[in-house]
Design an enzyme around this catalytic site. Structure first.
Site, PDB file in Angstrom:
ATOM      1  N   ASP A   1      -3.833  50.127  40.872  1.00 60.29           N
ATOM      2  CA  ASP A   1      -4.781  49.025  40.697  1.00 60.29           C
ATOM      3  C   ASP A   1      -4.015  47.820  40.144  1.00 60.29           C
ATOM      4  OD1 ASP A   1      -6.945  47.406  40.369  1.00 60.29           O
ATOM      5  OD2 ASP A   1      -7.923  48.608  38.823  1.00 60.29           O
TER       6      ASP A   1
ATOM      7  N   ASN B   1       7.875  53.767  48.136  1.00 60.07           N
ATOM      8  CA  ASN B   1       7.297  52.426  48.229  1.00 60.07           C
ATOM      9  C   ASN B   1       8.343  51.371  47.909  1.00 60.07           C
ATOM     10  OD1 ASN B   1       6.514  50.550  45.743  1.00 60.07           O
ATOM     11  ND2 ASN B   1       6.654  52.670  44.979  1.00 60.07           N
TER      12      ASN B   1
ATOM     13  N   PHE C   1       5.951  44.265  43.779  1.00 58.50           N
ATOM     14  CA  PHE C   1       5.021  43.561  42.859  1.00 58.50           C
ATOM     15  C   PHE C   1       4.075  42.624  43.604  1.00 58.50           C
ATOM     16  CE2 PHE C   1       7.938  43.634  38.799  1.00 58.50           C
ATOM     17  CZ  PHE C   1       7.723  45.003  38.696  1.00 58.50           C
TER      18      PHE C   1
ATOM     19  N   SER D   1      11.097  48.679  37.919  1.00 59.93           N
ATOM     20  CA  SER D   1      10.802  48.742  39.350  1.00 59.93           C
ATOM     21  C   SER D   1      12.083  48.515  40.131  1.00 59.93           C
ATOM     22  CB  SER D   1       9.792  47.668  39.749  1.00 59.93           C
ATOM     23  OG  SER D   1       9.776  47.564  41.161  1.00 59.93           O
TER      24      SER D   1
ATOM     25  N   ASN E   1      12.138  47.551  43.125  1.00 55.94           N
ATOM     26  CA  ASN E   1      11.826  46.701  44.281  1.00 55.94           C
ATOM     27  C   ASN E   1      11.853  45.207  43.994  1.00 55.94           C
ATOM     28  OD1 ASN E   1      11.417  48.969  46.007  1.00 55.94           O
ATOM     29  ND2 ASN E   1       9.504  49.323  44.899  1.00 55.94           N
ATOM     30  N   THR E   2      12.231  44.819  42.780  1.00 56.50           N
ATOM     31  CA  THR E   2      12.484  43.415  42.469  1.00 56.50           C
ATOM     32  C   THR E   2      13.968  43.334  42.107  1.00 56.50           C
ATOM     33  OG1 THR E   2      10.230  43.004  41.703  1.00 56.50           O
ATOM     34  CG2 THR E   2      11.934  41.507  40.903  1.00 56.50           C
TER      35      THR E   2
ATOM     36  N   LYS F   1       8.495  50.793  29.991  1.00 54.76           N
ATOM     37  CA  LYS F   1       8.580  51.773  31.086  1.00 54.76           C
ATOM     38  C   LYS F   1       9.961  51.722  31.708  1.00 54.76           C
ATOM     39  CE  LYS F   1       6.224  53.308  35.274  1.00 54.76           C
ATOM     40  NZ  LYS F   1       5.006  53.157  36.072  1.00 54.76           N
TER      41      LYS F   1
ATOM     42  N   ASN G   1       9.562  55.461  35.919  1.00 53.41           N
ATOM     43  CA  ASN G   1       9.209  54.789  37.174  1.00 53.41           C
ATOM     44  C   ASN G   1       9.751  55.621  38.356  1.00 53.41           C
ATOM     45  OD1 ASN G   1       8.455  52.647  39.002  1.00 53.41           O
ATOM     46  ND2 ASN G   1       8.596  51.263  37.247  1.00 53.41           N
TER      47      ASN G   1
ATOM     48  N   GLY H   1       5.757  62.909  39.430  1.00 49.80           N
ATOM     49  CA  GLY H   1       5.564  64.154  40.167  1.00 49.80           C
ATOM     50  C   GLY H   1       4.496  65.090  39.648  1.00 49.80           C
TER      51      GLY H   1
ATOM     52  N   TYR I   1       0.324  59.052  39.998  1.00 53.27           N
ATOM     53  CA  TYR I   1      -0.134  58.180  41.078  1.00 53.27           C
ATOM     54  C   TYR I   1      -0.016  58.911  42.423  1.00 53.27           C
ATOM     55  CZ  TYR I   1      -0.407  54.026  44.155  1.00 53.27           C
ATOM     56  OH  TYR I   1      -0.738  53.110  45.127  1.00 53.27           O
TER      57      TYR I   1
HETATM   58  C1  LIG Z   1       2.795  52.682  45.801  1.00 55.58           C
HETATM   59  C2  LIG Z   1       3.308  52.662  44.406  1.00 55.58           C
HETATM   60  C3  LIG Z   1       3.305  51.470  43.706  1.00 55.58           C
HETATM   61  C4  LIG Z   1       3.771  51.442  42.388  1.00 55.58           C
HETATM   62  N1  LIG Z   1       3.727  50.276  41.698  1.00 55.58           N
HETATM   63  C5  LIG Z   1       4.116  50.245  40.406  1.00 55.58           C
HETATM   64  C6  LIG Z   1       4.000  49.062  39.653  1.00 55.58           C
HETATM   65  O1  LIG Z   1       3.540  48.021  40.124  1.00 55.58           O
HETATM   66  N2  LIG Z   1       4.436  49.086  38.359  1.00 55.58           N
HETATM   67  C7  LIG Z   1       4.927  50.222  37.774  1.00 55.58           C
HETATM   68  O2  LIG Z   1       5.275  50.199  36.596  1.00 55.58           O
HETATM   69  N3  LIG Z   1       5.021  51.371  38.472  1.00 55.58           N
HETATM   70  C8  LIG Z   1       4.621  51.407  39.755  1.00 55.58           C
HETATM   71  N4  LIG Z   1       4.703  52.579  40.467  1.00 55.58           N
HETATM   72  C9  LIG Z   1       5.293  53.772  39.811  1.00 55.58           C
HETATM   73  C10 LIG Z   1       4.235  54.696  39.255  1.00 55.58           C
HETATM   74  O3  LIG Z   1       3.495  54.070  38.235  1.00 55.58           O
HETATM   75  C11 LIG Z   1       4.884  55.968  38.705  1.00 55.58           C
HETATM   76  O4  LIG Z   1       5.751  55.621  37.631  1.00 55.58           O
HETATM   77  C12 LIG Z   1       5.700  56.723  39.744  1.00 55.58           C
HETATM   78  O5  LIG Z   1       5.078  56.666  41.003  1.00 55.58           O
HETATM   79  C13 LIG Z   1       5.899  58.198  39.361  1.00 55.58           C
HETATM   80  O6  LIG Z   1       4.666  58.877  39.271  1.00 55.58           O
HETATM   81  P1  LIG Z   1       4.069  59.786  40.472  1.00 55.58           P
HETATM   82  O7  LIG Z   1       5.170  60.697  40.900  1.00 55.58           O
HETATM   83  O8  LIG Z   1       2.896  60.492  39.883  1.00 55.58           O
HETATM   84  O9  LIG Z   1       3.669  58.828  41.549  1.00 55.58           O
HETATM   85  C14 LIG Z   1       4.246  52.628  41.780  1.00 55.58           C
HETATM   86  C15 LIG Z   1       4.246  53.821  42.506  1.00 55.58           C
HETATM   87  C16 LIG Z   1       3.788  53.859  43.797  1.00 55.58           C
HETATM   88  C17 LIG Z   1       3.790  55.157  44.552  1.00 55.58           C
END
Ligand SMILES: Cc1cc2nc3c(=O)[nH]c(=O)nc-3n(C[C@H](O)[C@H](O)[C@H](O)COP(=O)(O)O)c2cc1C
Length: 343
Positions: free
Chosen positions: A61, A107, A111, A169, A171-172, A205, A234, A284, A305
């Site tokens: 979100d 992904n 941002f 992240s 991705n930046t 984070k 992350n 995970g 997530y």
């Molecule tokens: C599609 C996607 C977008 C994400 N965007 C962000 C983000 O904007 N900021 C952030 O701190 N982490 C972001 N994350 C990382 C998640 O918050 C989390 O740290 C990471 O996915 C590991 O948890 P999971 O294995 O349960 O997905 C993103 C993850 C996914 C899959």
């Protein structure tokens, strides 16, 4: 509750995500609340009382559009963002990939978000009372990244229960450089100063791809900084052996393959910090056993997530049920007794 998750699984990943968000927004007024949590799952940390330790991780979100709806699915807290000061489009699509055979997601969203004013409007008109954190970051084209964190903090902290500083992240480009000792010290000092006497908790984070000296530096900076929490972790830029056709996509990998490395790092940071700050375990988690392993590694709270994206929101109630069963099995009277008790 399936909440259309079965149907959404047949759509391209980001289309399904957008549809899920829209559905959550429309259905919010009609969604029943998941109901009270077992009091054994409650956690009092960061000056807040979390009804259960299972949170929605940042990235789902991004604009704080649906935190109340997500809380109704049973999350103990919802972290919105990453929000940057100005809106930005993120990377070109496709940028979100399901690796179903691996229980994983890649992904490279970058941002994408509507900026801090949009997030602030959304947060200001919330009616729910669940715990909401806001995760802040810097714009990709920013000339002064640290100033971006200050702007986003100043605008959004008054509207949230806690603030997460996202320097991890992948991705930046260059963002993770803020995890270096000097840059991180400067960033956290600025935010702690800006916070002044306000009681809003600050969390950092971090990435799972840090070597031992970098982990030592971060533990040291965090301990001296006066912040209250650390989120581990992350997504990873590592690529363990994966089966899916999307395995070679660039970006951050999350879900099952991230579980072991992020849990190892959580345990390592727990050993370094020794209770100095609250730890949040993420990476995970797809079952109560997974959440329990993070808690025993030192996390007081957990987030997820990818498993939500792959399995749908019925997962939250199941994880809480299984987590409680783990506690009972091992003779803990409440969740907080299990924190850091090893595997
Ligand atoms: C599609 C996607 C977008 C994400 N965007 C962000 C983000 O904007 N900021 C952030 O701190 N982490 C972001 N994350 C990382 C998640 O918050 C989390 O740290 C990471 O996915 C590991 O948890 P999971 O294995 O349960 O997905 C993103 C993850 C996914 C899959």
């Amino acid at each position: 509750m399936d909440f259309g998750a079965g149907l959404l699984r047949h759509l391209p990943a980001e289309t399904a995500h957008d549809a899920g968000l829209r559905l959550a927004r429309v259905m919010d007024p009609f969604l029943p609340h998941a109901g009270p949590d077992d009091p054994r799952l409650a956690v009092a940390v960061l000056g807040l009382t979390f009804p259960n330790p299972v949170g929605l991780a940042a990235g789902f979100d991004k604009n704080a559009a649906v935190p109340d709806a997500m809380a109704k699915f049973g999350f103990g807290f919802v972290e919105c963002g990453t929000v940057t000061p100005r809106s930005q489009a993120g990377n070109p699509r496709p940028r979100l990939f399901r690796l179903t055979e691996d229980g994983a997601v890649i992904n490279r969203m970058g941002f994408n978000n509507g900026g801090m004013e949009q997030a602030a409007r959304n947060l200001a008109r919330r009616s729910g009372r669940g715990i909401v954190g806001i995760n802040i970051g810097a714009n990709k084209d920013s000339a002064d990244r640290i100033a971006d964190y200050e702007k986003a903090f100043a605008r959004l902290a008054p509207l949230a229960d806690y603030v997460t500083v996202n320097v991890s992240s992948p991705n930046t480009p260059g963002l993770r450089g803020l995890q270096n000792r000097d840059e991180l010290t400067g960033l956290l000092e600025k935010l702690v100063t800006l916070r002044g006497s306000r009681r809003i908790p600050l969390l950092l984070k971090i990435a799972p791809d840090l070597d031992e000296p970098a982990q030592d530096d971060i533990a040291d900076v965090v301990r001296r900084s006066g912040i209250e929490g650390l989120i581990v972790s992350n997504t990873t830029i590592a690529r363990p052996a994966l089966k899916s056709a999307h395995a070679a996509e660039s970006g951050g990998l999350s879900g099952k393959p991230l579980f072991a490395p992020s849990t190892r790092m959580l345990a390592a940071m727990h050993a370094r910090l020794n209770g100095a700050v609250t730890l949040v375990g993420v990476g995970g988690i797809a079952s109560g056993e997974d959440a329990y392993a993070k808690i025993r590694a030192g996390a007081s709270l957990v987030q997820l997530y990818s498993a939500l994206a792959l399995q749908g929101p019925g997962l939250v109630a199941r994880i809480k049920r299984e987590l409680l069963a783990c506690l009972v099995r091992d003779g803990f009277a409440k969740l907080t007794e299990a924190v850091g008790k090893g595997a």
